[in-house]
Design an enzyme around this catalytic site. Structure first.
Site, short mmCIF file in Angstrom:
data_model
loop_
_atom_site.label_atom_id
_atom_site.label_comp_id
_atom_site.label_asym_id
_atom_site.label_seq_id
_atom_site.Cartn_x
_atom_site.Cartn_y
_atom_site.Cartn_z
N SER A 124 -2.00 -52.61 81.04
CA SER A 124 -1.99 -51.37 81.83
C SER A 124 -3.39 -51.05 82.31
O SER A 124 -4.38 -51.34 81.61
CB SER A 124 -1.50 -50.23 80.93
OG SER A 124 -1.79 -48.98 81.53
N TYR A 148 -1.65 -45.45 72.56
CA TYR A 148 -0.86 -46.35 73.42
C TYR A 148 -1.80 -47.31 74.16
O TYR A 148 -1.61 -48.53 74.16
CB TYR A 148 -0.02 -45.53 74.42
CG TYR A 148 0.31 -46.29 75.68
CD1 TYR A 148 1.31 -47.26 75.68
CD2 TYR A 148 -0.40 -46.08 76.86
CE1 TYR A 148 1.59 -48.00 76.82
CE2 TYR A 148 -0.14 -46.80 78.01
CZ TYR A 148 0.86 -47.76 77.98
OH TYR A 148 1.12 -48.48 79.11
N LYS A 152 -2.61 -51.65 74.05
CA LYS A 152 -2.71 -52.59 75.18
C LYS A 152 -4.03 -53.36 75.11
O LYS A 152 -4.08 -54.57 75.29
CB LYS A 152 -2.61 -51.85 76.52
CG LYS A 152 -1.25 -51.20 76.78
CD LYS A 152 -0.15 -52.24 76.94
CE LYS A 152 1.20 -51.62 77.24
NZ LYS A 152 2.30 -52.59 77.12
#
Ligand code: UD1
Length: 337
Positions: A124, A148, A152
């Site tokens: 991302s 989150y 990644k």
């Protein structure tokens, strides 16, 4: 020769499965339905004319996932499976670290064991953090603002380190900007659990009458109209980017990160107005405070993906707004209809 798609019943995963089947790849899906519905499989069958093999498995469960590696002759993995709600990750970091990181470790251990060393990973643009300035290039220093995003960034590092340990590995780390839109049939699309966190699903739920008005998070950013600027990309362009990345990893070794975006930035109000114009509907909105952790402007430098993968986004923001609305209005309750 088959491609394992983890999280293949999800929003980006399901669109990618369609492109893979269209290109003649054999596909195997694993998904635990934590953020997807079984109905998506019926829709995929309808759109592809194929019964794509499916296993309801959480990738943290090694023995269950091992069965999938035993049953299919896999050549590569496209790895989407992971939790993705930013706010929830702040409230429940261990849930995110446990699921996203353990799941990937288990997956990569089995990939080693079964000699399947090619992976396309769903990363991302969140890994560019708060300090870099757009347009973001792949070589910028990475940082994150929430668990989150940290999952990644860590998974990118896992894959890099695994390549250092074993040069037979080959990986594409795909840094998505803001995926919106849906398949033009209106049969698959984004179906968020609960209240949408992201802009486009919120707008479509306002348009369909499920929510009263959009809350615009911040109107005092240093942007052309004060609202946050993002690089919105059609999910079908994104899906095609995965095919190009897969072709690349199948034909080479090494680890490369690629931005998947359009290279263009649109503000929240630009998107609201594009949606209204494309679809002839009104989106009531209210200007509110900034959302913690948001940055003013995010858009991609897309030259690496263009040069190295021969991939470029083709859909306009109007196309994206039209297809998002087409999906929502034909499925007001998502896959529950
Ligand atoms: C968010 C995540 C990002 C993740 C991506 C997945 C944050 C801080 N970042 O990106 O890590 O990879 O989703 O798709 O959550 N907005 C509103 N009102 C809304 C919703 C959004 O004004 O109800 C604004 C936001 O402030 C932002 C823009 O719309 O300026 C896009 O927001 P969103 O769709 O949530 O994406 P990102 O925040 O860019």
């Amino acid at each position: 020769m088959a491609i394992l798609v983890t999280g293949g019943a999800g929003y980006i995963g399901s669109h990618t499965v369609i492109e893979l089947v269209k290109k003649g790849y054999e596909v195997v899906i694993v998904d635990d339905y934590s953020n997807a519905k079984p109905e998506v499989l019926n829709r995929l069958k309808e759109l592809t004319g194929k019964d794509v093999p499916f296993h309801e498995v959480n990738i943290c469960h090694k023995e269950a996932l091992r069965e999938v590696f035993e049953q299919h002759d896999l050549d590569a993995v496209i790895h989407f499976a992971g939790y993705k709600a930013v706010g929830e990750s702040v409230a429940q970091p261990l849930k995110y670290y446990s699921n996203n990181l353990n799941g990937t470790i288990v997956l990569m251990e089995l990939m080693n064991e079964y000699n399947v060393k090619k992976i396309v990973f769903s990363s991302s643009a969140t890994v560019y953090g708060m300090t870099n300035e757009a347009p973001f290039t792949e070589d910028m220093p990475l940082s994150t603002t929430n668990p989150y995003g940290t999952t990644k960034m860590f998974i990118e590092q896992f894959i890099q380190d695994q390549y250092v340990a074993d040069n037979a590995w080959s990986a594409a780390l795909l840094r998505y900007f803001n995926p919106i839109g849906a398949h033009e049939s209106g049969r698959i699309g984004e179906d968020p659990n609960d209240i949408p966190n992201n802009l486009m699903p919120y707008i479509t739920q306002v348009a369909v009458g499920k929510r009263e008005k959009l809350s615009v998070f911040g109107s005092d950013y240093e942007t052309h109209d004060g609202t946050g600027v993002r690089d919105y990309i059609h999910v079908l362009d994104l899906a095609k980017g995965h095919i190009k990345a897969l072709e690349k990893v199948l034909a080479s070794t090494g680890v490369e990160a690629y931005n998947l975006g359009t290279g263009k930035g649109y503000s929240v109000l630009d998107v609201v107005h594009a949606f209204e114009t494309a679809n002839n509907v009104e989106i009531p909105y209210e200007l509110n405070d900034r959302r913690p952790g948001d940055i003013a402007t995010s858009y991609a430098d897309v030259s690496k993906a263009k040069n190295a993968l021969g991939w470029e986004a083709t859909y306009s923001v109007e196309d994206m707004c039209r297809d998002s609305w087409n999906w929502q209005k034909s499925n007001p309750n998502g896959y529950d209809d």
